[in-house]
Write a protein that holds these residues in place. Structure first.
Motif, short mmCIF file in Angstrom:
data_model
loop_
_atom_site.label_atom_id
_atom_site.label_comp_id
_atom_site.label_asym_id
_atom_site.label_seq_id
_atom_site.Cartn_x
_atom_site.Cartn_y
_atom_site.Cartn_z
N ASN A 166 0.77 -1.24 0.00
CA ASN A 166 0.00 0.00 0.00
C ASN A 166 0.80 1.29 0.00
O ASN A 166 0.28 2.33 -0.39
N GLY A 209 -2.24 -0.63 -3.58
CA GLY A 209 -1.97 0.80 -3.60
C GLY A 209 -0.71 1.21 -4.32
O GLY A 209 -0.46 2.40 -4.50
N LYS A 260 -2.71 5.15 -1.87
CA LYS A 260 -1.55 4.74 -1.09
C LYS A 260 -1.82 5.01 0.38
O LYS A 260 -2.25 6.10 0.75
N TRP A 268 -7.65 -3.81 -1.70
CA TRP A 268 -7.93 -2.39 -1.49
C TRP A 268 -8.63 -2.10 -0.16
O TRP A 268 -9.41 -2.90 0.34
N THR A 306 -7.08 -4.94 3.40
CA THR A 306 -6.40 -3.82 4.05
C THR A 306 -7.16 -3.36 5.28
O THR A 306 -6.57 -3.11 6.34
#
Length: 228
Positions: free
Chosen positions: A18, A93, A100, A167, A197
């Motif tokens: 990420n 990301g 990010k 994501w 995430t």
């Protein structure tokens, strides 16, 4: 297929996928191909089993029963009478222009970023997966709504679709890492969404012990092929 659990550094994992780290450049696609689906399945099971359930991966081959057509990534027995036909998207990301996130991202940035990514793949008005940038249905994810042939022994199971993303995803109003939305699809009234995430960010553990037999096999093969 059994193996010893693998130790996973939670924060390093989040940062690799990420944070856009320079050392990840040129390696992300290759490493994702190696670890992506086994890691995603392991984290789904880690989430489902956190309260003592007996969830397990039944198979990593999901088809309609025909030679051609849509394929998904895993059958997961939720341990609660539900069998999930699962599609995994390890989009991360590190991609150019993507979201990010550092492992210590603040609480306000997470829902906002997660909502932005969610609205890129889901049309709330049409209640379906969309590629918003192209203004058309997102078939890469939407295939999770295609009825699949259940594995042996699960012919009468209660089947639900599960779309698992790396994501950070959050619906309007926020939610946990797992949420459900209503669909306009004729086959499934709702679809489950799981954000890897979001789940990893919700944990406090520095190290996770994850059952990843497929990855263990791949690492063992690499060790046979290559030595320092």
């Amino acid at each position: 297929m059994t193996s010893e659990p693998l130790r996973v550094n939670r924060l390093n994992l989040l940062n690799f996928f990420n944070a856009g780290l320079p050392e990840a450049h040129g390696h992300h696609t290759a490493i994702t191909g190696l670890v992506g689906e086994p890691l995603a399945v392991a984290l789904i099971l880690h989430y489902l089993n956190r309260d003592g359930a007996q969830a397990r991966c039944v198979a990593m081959k999901v088809t309609t029963g025909k030679m051609k057509g849509n394929r998904l990534d895993a059958w997961i027995d939720g341990g609660n009478g539900t069998l999930y036909q699962t599609e995994i998207k390890m989009w991360a990301g590190n991609a150019i222009g993507d979201l990010k996130l550092k492992s210590d991202a603040d609480a306000e940035a997470l829902p906002a970023g997660g909502l932005r990514k969610w609205t890129e793949v889901w049309d709330a008005e049409k209640q379906t997966f969309m590629d918003i940038s192209k203004g058309e249905k997102n078939l890469k994810v939407g295939k999770v709504l295609t009825p699949m042939q259940p594995p042996p022994g699960y012919e009468s199971a209660h089947i639900q679709p599960l779309a698992c993303f790396w994501w950070m995803l959050q619906p309007l109003g926020g939610s946990g890492p797992w949420f459900t939305v209503q669909t306009s699809d004729a086959n499934f009234e709702e679809v489950n969404i799981f954000s890897l995430t979001a789940y990893l960010l919700s944990l406090d553990d520095e190290t996770l012990h994850l059952d990843m037999p497929l990855l263990s096999q791949r690492l063992a093969l690499l060790e046979k092929l290559f030595k320092r």
